[in-house]
Design a protein around this motif. Structure first.
Motif, mmCIF file in Angstrom:
data_model
loop_
_atom_site.group_PDB
_atom_site.id
_atom_site.type_symbol
_atom_site.label_atom_id
_atom_site.label_comp_id
_atom_site.label_asym_id
_atom_site.label_seq_id
_atom_site.Cartn_x
_atom_site.Cartn_y
_atom_site.Cartn_z
ATOM 1 N N LYS A 27 16.370 0.781 0.514
ATOM 2 C CA LYS A 27 15.900 0.459 -0.827
ATOM 3 C C LYS A 27 16.820 1.077 -1.870
ATOM 4 O O LYS A 27 17.201 0.423 -2.831
ATOM 5 C CB LYS A 27 14.476 0.964 -1.003
ATOM 6 C CG LYS A 27 13.874 0.670 -2.355
ATOM 7 C CD LYS A 27 12.459 1.194 -2.413
ATOM 8 C CE LYS A 27 11.821 0.888 -3.749
ATOM 9 N NZ LYS A 27 10.453 1.387 -3.828
ATOM 10 N N LYS A 31 19.515 -1.388 -4.514
ATOM 11 C CA LYS A 31 19.095 -1.619 -5.895
ATOM 12 C C LYS A 31 20.220 -2.175 -6.745
ATOM 13 O O LYS A 31 20.008 -3.077 -7.535
ATOM 14 C CB LYS A 31 18.563 -0.324 -6.509
ATOM 15 C CG LYS A 31 17.164 0.014 -6.067
ATOM 16 C CD LYS A 31 16.661 1.255 -6.776
ATOM 17 C CE LYS A 31 15.255 1.582 -6.299
ATOM 18 N NZ LYS A 31 14.754 2.802 -6.914
ATOM 19 N N ARG A 34 20.845 -5.913 -6.043
ATOM 20 C CA ARG A 34 19.803 -6.785 -6.561
ATOM 21 C C ARG A 34 19.924 -6.946 -8.068
ATOM 22 O O ARG A 34 19.705 -8.015 -8.586
ATOM 23 C CB ARG A 34 18.419 -6.231 -6.198
ATOM 24 C CG ARG A 34 18.032 -6.577 -4.800
ATOM 25 C CD ARG A 34 16.562 -6.408 -4.636
ATOM 26 N NE ARG A 34 16.352 -5.358 -3.666
ATOM 27 C CZ ARG A 34 15.282 -4.629 -3.580
ATOM 28 N NH1 ARG A 34 14.290 -4.797 -4.421
ATOM 29 N NH2 ARG A 34 15.159 -3.708 -2.664
ATOM 30 N N LYS A 35 20.285 -5.889 -8.763
ATOM 31 C CA LYS A 35 20.448 -5.999 -10.200
ATOM 32 C C LYS A 35 21.620 -6.923 -10.531
ATOM 33 O O LYS A 35 21.558 -7.689 -11.478
ATOM 34 C CB LYS A 35 20.679 -4.612 -10.818
ATOM 35 C CG LYS A 35 19.427 -3.763 -10.846
ATOM 36 C CD LYS A 35 19.717 -2.405 -11.430
ATOM 37 C CE LYS A 35 18.478 -1.517 -11.365
ATOM 38 N NZ LYS A 35 18.754 -0.153 -11.782
ATOM 39 N N ALA A 39 18.077 -10.846 -10.163
ATOM 40 C CA ALA A 39 16.708 -11.027 -9.716
ATOM 41 C C ALA A 39 15.793 -10.080 -10.478
ATOM 42 O O ALA A 39 15.356 -9.070 -9.961
ATOM 43 C CB ALA A 39 16.612 -10.798 -8.216
ATOM 44 N N PRO A 42 9.656 -10.370 -11.009
ATOM 45 C CA PRO A 42 8.948 -9.668 -9.929
ATOM 46 C C PRO A 42 8.638 -10.559 -8.731
ATOM 47 O O PRO A 42 8.665 -10.096 -7.593
ATOM 48 C CB PRO A 42 7.657 -9.189 -10.587
ATOM 49 C CG PRO A 42 7.859 -9.303 -12.044
ATOM 50 C CD PRO A 42 8.951 -10.287 -12.274
ATOM 51 N N THR A 44 10.512 -13.044 -7.684
ATOM 52 C CA THR A 44 11.786 -13.186 -6.985
ATOM 53 C C THR A 44 12.097 -11.936 -6.174
ATOM 54 O O THR A 44 12.562 -12.034 -5.033
ATOM 55 C CB THR A 44 12.921 -13.455 -7.994
ATOM 56 O OG1 THR A 44 12.558 -14.578 -8.799
ATOM 57 C CG2 THR A 44 14.225 -13.751 -7.290
ATOM 58 N N GLU A 45 11.814 -10.774 -6.746
ATOM 59 C CA GLU A 45 12.011 -9.513 -6.020
ATOM 60 C C GLU A 45 11.143 -9.476 -4.766
ATOM 61 O O GLU A 45 11.609 -9.115 -3.682
ATOM 62 C CB GLU A 45 11.662 -8.319 -6.916
ATOM 63 C CG GLU A 45 12.652 -8.037 -7.997
ATOM 64 C CD GLU A 45 13.873 -7.317 -7.483
ATOM 65 O OE1 GLU A 45 13.768 -6.554 -6.508
ATOM 66 O OE2 GLU A 45 14.944 -7.522 -8.062
ATOM 67 N N LYS A 46 9.882 -9.839 -4.905
ATOM 68 C CA LYS A 46 8.964 -9.828 -3.762
ATOM 69 C C LYS A 46 9.358 -10.876 -2.731
ATOM 70 O O LYS A 46 9.206 -10.656 -1.529
ATOM 71 C CB LYS A 46 7.529 -10.046 -4.234
ATOM 72 C CG LYS A 46 6.976 -8.866 -5.000
ATOM 73 C CD LYS A 46 5.564 -9.110 -5.473
ATOM 74 C CE LYS A 46 5.036 -7.908 -6.238
ATOM 75 N NZ LYS A 46 3.665 -8.145 -6.716
ATOM 76 N N MET A 48 12.488 -11.906 -2.145
ATOM 77 C CA MET A 48 13.654 -11.349 -1.451
ATOM 78 C C MET A 48 13.223 -10.297 -0.439
ATOM 79 O O MET A 48 13.742 -10.244 0.683
ATOM 80 C CB MET A 48 14.629 -10.731 -2.461
ATOM 81 C CG MET A 48 15.367 -11.755 -3.288
ATOM 82 S SD MET A 48 16.341 -11.060 -4.645
ATOM 83 C CE MET A 48 17.227 -9.757 -3.869
ATOM 84 N N ARG A 49 12.268 -9.485 -0.815
ATOM 85 C CA ARG A 49 11.753 -8.451 0.079
ATOM 86 C C ARG A 49 11.123 -9.088 1.318
ATOM 87 O O ARG A 49 11.343 -8.627 2.441
ATOM 88 C CB ARG A 49 10.734 -7.607 -0.673
ATOM 89 C CG ARG A 49 10.181 -6.465 0.113
ATOM 90 C CD ARG A 49 9.323 -5.577 -0.818
ATOM 91 N NE ARG A 49 8.762 -4.494 -0.073
ATOM 92 C CZ ARG A 49 7.515 -4.488 0.395
ATOM 93 N NH1 ARG A 49 6.716 -5.503 0.170
ATOM 94 N NH2 ARG A 49 7.073 -3.459 1.075
#
Length: 159
Positions: A27, A31, A34-35, A39, A42, A44-46, A48-49
């Motif tokens: 994680k 970071k 991802r920035k 993305a 939120p 999109t973040e979830k 990707m996760r």
């Protein structure tokens, strides 16, 4: 990625041990990428996760990556009210890219660091093939000194 309590599989102690890299370390290292990918949403973040977690689960359980082709429509059908499932789109090609481009380099580096400071053994199978190119498989067995695994054999199986 997630912390140890959100891991796909494995115990919390396994991911928090100093010898075993865990998702919390991933994680921190992911970071910045991802920035850079833009993305910020939120959902999109979830999404990707979720894609990374499913890819990792497929590898951990030795499931063929072709199964990823079936998971996208399955998730969208089962979880039709979920925005994450609607955005989930990771078939075998993207899953392979996630594994080879993001997850594997991290764990390869942590494995190299572990082998530098801990005992290990190497086995080489010098079989002679009839082909032009010789295959010499190399197996490295690593030892986690601080991890103790105890297996019990049920007494009924011994009778």
């Amino acid at each position: 990625m997630a912390d140890a309590s959100d891991s796909v599989s494995g115990s919390e102690d396994e991911f928090n041990s100093p010898e075993s890299p865990g998702p919390s370390t991933l994680k921190q290292s992911s970071k910045s990428t991802r920035k850079d990918s833009g993305a910020a949403n939120p959902v999109t973040e979830k999404t990707m996760r979720a894609e990374v977690k499913v890819a990792t689960m497929l590898v951990q359980h030795n499931i063929p990556l072709a199964v990823a082709d079936e998971l996208t429509p399955l998730f969208q059908d089962i979880f039709s009210d979920s925005e994450i499932a609607k955005n989930y789109s990771s078939r075998r090609t993207k899953t392979a890219c996630i594994i080879n481009g993001a997850v594997a380099p991290f764990f390869q580096q942590s494995l190299v660091e572990h082998v530098k400071n801990n005992p290990f053994s190497i086995a080489i199978n010098g079989s002679s093939d009839n082909a032009v190119e010789k295959m010499n498989p190399l197996t490295v067995r690593i030892f986690y000194v601080s991890v103790y695994i105890l297996s019990f054999i049920p007494f009924m199986l011994l009778i």
